[in-house]
Enzyme design. Structure first.
Site, PDB file in Angstrom:
ATOM      1  N   ALA A  14       0.819  -1.225   0.000  1.00 46.57           N
ATOM      2  CA  ALA A  14       0.000   0.000   0.000  1.00 46.57           C
ATOM      3  C   ALA A  14       0.847   1.267   0.000  1.00 46.57           C
ATOM      4  CB  ALA A  14      -0.931  -0.005   1.217  1.00 46.57           C
ATOM      5  N   GLY A  16       3.467   1.740  -1.830  1.00 48.77           N
ATOM      6  CA  GLY A  16       4.166   1.884  -3.120  1.00 48.77           C
ATOM      7  C   GLY A  16       3.410   2.777  -4.084  1.00 48.77           C
ATOM      8  N   ARG A 100      14.605 -14.970 -14.181  1.00 44.32           N
ATOM      9  CA  ARG A 100      13.171 -15.179 -13.907  1.00 44.32           C
ATOM     10  C   ARG A 100      12.979 -16.094 -12.682  1.00 44.32           C
ATOM     11  NH1 ARG A 100       8.699 -17.267 -17.737  1.00 44.32           N
ATOM     12  NH2 ARG A 100      10.393 -18.286 -18.817  1.00 44.32           N
ATOM     13  N   ASN A 107       9.403 -13.817  -5.079  1.00 46.35           N
ATOM     14  CA  ASN A 107       7.977 -13.567  -4.932  1.00 46.35           C
ATOM     15  C   ASN A 107       7.244 -14.737  -4.302  1.00 46.35           C
ATOM     16  OD1 ASN A 107       7.379 -10.858  -5.716  1.00 46.35           O
ATOM     17  ND2 ASN A 107       8.308 -11.405  -7.663  1.00 46.35           N
ATOM     18  N   VAL A 131      -1.800  -8.348  -8.459  1.00 50.80           N
ATOM     19  CA  VAL A 131      -1.290  -7.334  -9.395  1.00 50.80           C
ATOM     20  C   VAL A 131       0.229  -7.469  -9.516  1.00 50.80           C
ATOM     21  CG1 VAL A 131      -1.040  -4.833  -9.766  1.00 50.80           C
ATOM     22  CG2 VAL A 131      -3.188  -5.748  -8.866  1.00 50.80           C
ATOM     23  N   GLY A 132       0.892  -7.787  -8.405  1.00 46.73           N
ATOM     24  CA  GLY A 132       2.359  -7.888  -8.375  1.00 46.73           C
ATOM     25  C   GLY A 132       2.872  -8.938  -9.360  1.00 46.73           C
ATOM     26  N   ASN A 133       3.905  -8.608 -10.068  1.00 47.02           N
ATOM     27  CA  ASN A 133       4.433  -9.499 -11.120  1.00 47.02           C
ATOM     28  C   ASN A 133       5.416 -10.546 -10.594  1.00 47.02           C
ATOM     29  OD1 ASN A 133       3.147  -8.603 -13.472  1.00 47.02           O
ATOM     30  ND2 ASN A 133       4.412  -6.750 -13.470  1.00 47.02           N
ATOM     31  N   ASP A 161      -3.881  -4.648 -19.680  1.00 47.98           N
ATOM     32  CA  ASP A 161      -3.612  -4.983 -21.087  1.00 47.98           C
ATOM     33  C   ASP A 161      -4.895  -4.792 -21.921  1.00 47.98           C
ATOM     34  OD1 ASP A 161      -0.944  -6.075 -20.326  1.00 47.98           O
ATOM     35  OD2 ASP A 161      -2.208  -7.490 -19.246  1.00 47.98           O
ATOM     36  N   ARG A 164      -5.508  -1.153 -22.378  1.00 53.31           N
ATOM     37  CA  ARG A 164      -4.543  -0.619 -23.353  1.00 53.31           C
ATOM     38  C   ARG A 164      -4.994  -0.935 -24.773  1.00 53.31           C
ATOM     39  NH1 ARG A 164       0.676  -2.787 -19.873  1.00 53.31           N
ATOM     40  NH2 ARG A 164       1.060  -0.858 -18.735  1.00 53.31           N
ATOM     41  N   HIS A 189       0.175 -12.375 -18.401  1.00 50.27           N
ATOM     42  CA  HIS A 189       0.457 -10.927 -18.373  1.00 50.27           C
ATOM     43  C   HIS A 189       1.955 -10.751 -18.559  1.00 50.27           C
ATOM     44  CE1 HIS A 189       0.623  -6.732 -17.388  1.00 50.27           C
ATOM     45  NE2 HIS A 189       1.477  -6.972 -16.424  1.00 50.27           N
TER      46      HIS A 189
HETATM   47  N1  LIG Z   1      -0.440  -6.797 -13.541  1.00 51.48           N
HETATM   48  C1  LIG Z   1      -0.196  -5.591 -14.008  1.00 51.48           C
HETATM   49  O1  LIG Z   1      -0.792  -5.154 -15.009  1.00 51.48           O
HETATM   50  C2  LIG Z   1       0.830  -4.683 -13.366  1.00 51.48           C
HETATM   51  C3  LIG Z   1       0.936  -3.358 -13.802  1.00 51.48           C
HETATM   52  C4  LIG Z   1       1.882  -2.513 -13.201  1.00 51.48           C
HETATM   53  C5  LIG Z   1       2.694  -2.994 -12.190  1.00 51.48           C
HETATM   54  N2  LIG Z   1       2.579  -4.284 -11.792  1.00 51.48           N
HETATM   55  C6  LIG Z   1       3.404  -4.829 -10.707  1.00 51.48           C
HETATM   56  O2  LIG Z   1       2.874  -4.371  -9.456  1.00 51.48           O
HETATM   57  C7  LIG Z   1       3.894  -4.447  -8.467  1.00 51.48           C
HETATM   58  C8  LIG Z   1       3.924  -3.191  -7.618  1.00 51.48           C
HETATM   59  O3  LIG Z   1       4.273  -2.079  -8.398  1.00 51.48           O
HETATM   60  P1  LIG Z   1       4.572  -0.653  -7.718  1.00 51.48           P
HETATM   61  O4  LIG Z   1       4.910   0.254  -8.833  1.00 51.48           O
HETATM   62  O5  LIG Z   1       3.494  -0.270  -6.778  1.00 51.48           O
HETATM   63  O6  LIG Z   1       5.900  -0.995  -6.898  1.00 51.48           O
HETATM   64  P2  LIG Z   1       6.554  -0.176  -5.690  1.00 51.48           P
HETATM   65  O7  LIG Z   1       7.939  -0.720  -5.566  1.00 51.48           O
HETATM   66  O8  LIG Z   1       6.324   1.278  -5.829  1.00 51.48           O
HETATM   67  O9  LIG Z   1       5.703  -0.651  -4.441  1.00 51.48           O
HETATM   68  C9  LIG Z   1       5.721  -1.960  -3.967  1.00 51.48           C
HETATM   69  C10 LIG Z   1       5.414  -1.912  -2.492  1.00 51.48           C
HETATM   70  O10 LIG Z   1       5.281  -3.245  -2.037  1.00 51.48           O
HETATM   71  C11 LIG Z   1       5.823  -3.327  -0.729  1.00 51.48           C
HETATM   72  N3  LIG Z   1       6.081  -4.735  -0.414  1.00 51.48           N
HETATM   73  C12 LIG Z   1       7.111  -5.519  -0.794  1.00 51.48           C
HETATM   74  N4  LIG Z   1       6.977  -6.742  -0.255  1.00 51.48           N
HETATM   75  C13 LIG Z   1       5.843  -6.748   0.463  1.00 51.48           C
HETATM   76  C14 LIG Z   1       5.176  -7.711   1.262  1.00 51.48           C
HETATM   77  N5  LIG Z   1       5.686  -8.926   1.444  1.00 51.48           N
HETATM   78  N6  LIG Z   1       4.015  -7.368   1.857  1.00 51.48           N
HETATM   79  C15 LIG Z   1       3.497  -6.133   1.719  1.00 51.48           C
HETATM   80  N7  LIG Z   1       4.080  -5.160   0.977  1.00 51.48           N
HETATM   81  C16 LIG Z   1       5.237  -5.474   0.357  1.00 51.48           C
HETATM   82  C17 LIG Z   1       7.065  -2.436  -0.809  1.00 51.48           C
HETATM   83  O11 LIG Z   1       7.491  -2.021   0.481  1.00 51.48           O
HETATM   84  C18 LIG Z   1       6.557  -1.277  -1.661  1.00 51.48           C
HETATM   85  O12 LIG Z   1       6.019  -0.231  -0.863  1.00 51.48           O
HETATM   86  C19 LIG Z   1       5.187  -4.749  -9.232  1.00 51.48           C
HETATM   87  O13 LIG Z   1       5.410  -6.158  -9.161  1.00 51.48           O
HETATM   88  C20 LIG Z   1       4.833  -4.368 -10.658  1.00 51.48           C
HETATM   89  O14 LIG Z   1       5.634  -5.049 -11.604  1.00 51.48           O
HETATM   90  C21 LIG Z   1       1.653  -5.126 -12.355  1.00 51.48           C
HETATM   91  O1  LIG Z   2       5.524  -4.420 -17.712  1.00 54.66           O
HETATM   92  C1  LIG Z   2       5.864  -4.306 -16.540  1.00 54.66           C
HETATM   93  O2  LIG Z   2       6.891  -4.811 -16.067  1.00 54.66           O
HETATM   94  C2  LIG Z   2       4.966  -3.520 -15.597  1.00 54.66           C
HETATM   95  C3  LIG Z   2       3.549  -3.894 -15.676  1.00 54.66           C
HETATM   96  O3  LIG Z   2       3.328  -5.261 -15.628  1.00 54.66           O
HETATM   97  C4  LIG Z   2       2.838  -3.275 -16.852  1.00 54.66           C
HETATM   98  O4  LIG Z   2       2.238  -3.995 -17.669  1.00 54.66           O
HETATM   99  O5  LIG Z   2       2.845  -2.028 -16.957  1.00 54.66           O
END
Ligand SMILES: NC(=O)c1ccc[n+]([C@@H]2O[C@H](COP(=O)([O-])OP(=O)(O)OC[C@H]3O[C@@H](n4cnc5c(N)ncnc54)[C@H](O)[C@@H]3O)[C@@H](O)[C@H]2O)c1
Ligand SMILES: O=C(O)C[C@H](O)C(=O)O
Length: 342
Positions: A14, A16, A100, A107, A131-133, A161, A164, A189
């Protein structure tokens, strides 16, 4: 989930970037409707707590009528206690020289324990969006650690996606985004994702509906030019948009990712109507995607459950591309299996 009953929403990561773009929209009612009271739980690791606490102060200052409470914690048991909706955003980003398998391992250490905490503490009706990758495989890991939660309740996000793709199509056709429907993102994704417009519908200002492909052929010049544009411009544009944003912005998409997460949960909980959207859900074997993989499909939602659109005709090109994306998901599953993460 009834409209007036308070809903507990847990957001991990939250503090981030995505978290900052997401929390205020959840609290304003954009996700569950302005009449649904929300109790927010912000789950962070110790290093992210201050940032999440700052957001909690700002949330208070917004005086959102639907926001009942905000709690910040680094304890997953507390964070997921009674959660009806969990948005798993916090993840370890890929660092320099990281393979990877290193990313999946890092993760796995996050999503395994979070899945277990959801299993032990979340509400019986919990819905989880990862959401996290790498989102699809992280969802698989979390689900594997939550044996009491039906796998259908663990989704991964491909709505960004999907959005987009809609935006690119609307731009080419010079029409409103809302006039385009039944576009699909299949698979992972990742850069192997499969945007598919073959069933797309374009609704004109007078309500008449026609083929999206036909309209594109007209706009671009011919069916042949359209096919060329689709393969060489449109697909790479959509599939590599995440990388483009990282290059231009210097960090990954945040506001658009948050908007997509809002759209995904909104439609999951409140329903889609008859037009479909895209979401990565556990496969029931549809379209040859091995059962149990979390893969993106065309889906509609009714009464809080996704349904995969059935018996859509699939051209050879889409089928071949989907096979590549599914093979990548199978490889990721093998990798996390060999690492003992599932
Ligand atoms: N699926 C999608 O379409 C999509 C799109 C954009 C980003 N993402 C992914 O979303 C993720 C987050 O992106 P962001 O820009 O917010 O990153 P960010 O680095 O700004 O924020 C991530 C946050 O997660 C926290 N965190 C790490 N481990 C944790 C845990 N175990 N428990 C709770 N919090 C934890 C960190 O302290 C940080 O505040 C990344 O993996 C990014 O690649 C996915
Ligand atoms: O592509 C990335 O690594 C970030 C995120 O998954 C996105 O699609 O914007």
């Amino acid at each position: 989930m009834s409209a007036q009953k308070p809903v507990t929403v847990t957001v991990t990561g939250a503090g981030g970037q995505i978290g900052y773009a997401l929390l205020f929209r959840i609290a304003s009612g954009a996700m569950l409707g302005p009449q649904t009271p929300v109790r927010l739980r912000l789950l962070e690791i110790p290093a992210g707590l201050k940032s999440a606490e700052g957001s909690a102060l700002e949330l208070q200052d917004c005086a959102f009528p639907a926001l009942e409470s905000v709690e910040v914690t680094d304890d997953p048991a507390r964070g997921f206690d009674g959660a009806n909706v969990a948005l798993l955003v916090g993840a370890r980003p890929r660092g320099p020289g990281m393979e990877r398998s290193d990313l999946l391992k890092a993760n796995g250490a996050i999503f395994g324990p979070q899945g277990a905490a959801i299993n032990a503490h979340a509400a019986e009706d919990v819905k989880v969006l990862v959401v996290g990758n790498p989102a699809n495989t992280n969802a698989l890991i979390a689900s594997a650690h939550a044996p009491d939660v039906p796998p259908e309740r663990f989704n991964a996000m491909t709505r960004l996606d999907h959005n987009r793709a809609l935006a690119q199509l609307a731009q080419v056709l010079d029409v409103p985004v809302a006039s385009i429907s039944n576009v699909t993102i299949w698979g992972n994704h990742s850069a192997t994702q499969v945007p598919d417009i073959s069933h797309g519908i374009l609704t004109g200002p007078d309500g008449t509906q026609g083929s999206l492909v036909g309209a594109l052929a007209k706009a671009i010049g011919s069916a042949q030019d359209m096919a060329q544009w689709f393969a060489t411009t449109f697909i790479p544009r959509v599939a590599q948009r995440g990388a483009e944003i990282i290059e231009v912005r210097g960090s990954s998409s945040a506001a658009s990712a948050a908007a997509a997460a809002i759209d995904h949960v909104h439609d999951w909980v409140l329903g889609t109507g008859s037009s479909w959207t895209s979401a990565a859900v556990v496969s029931d074997g549809s379209y040859g995607v091995p059962r149990g993989l979390v893969s993106s499909f065309p889906v509609t939602s009714q009464q809080g459950s996704w349904h995969i659109e059935q018996q859509l005709e699939m051209g050879a090109d889409v089928r071949e591309r989907l096979e590549v994306s599914v093979n990548e998901l199978v490889e990721e599953r093998e990798m996390v299996r060999s690492l003992g993460l599932i």
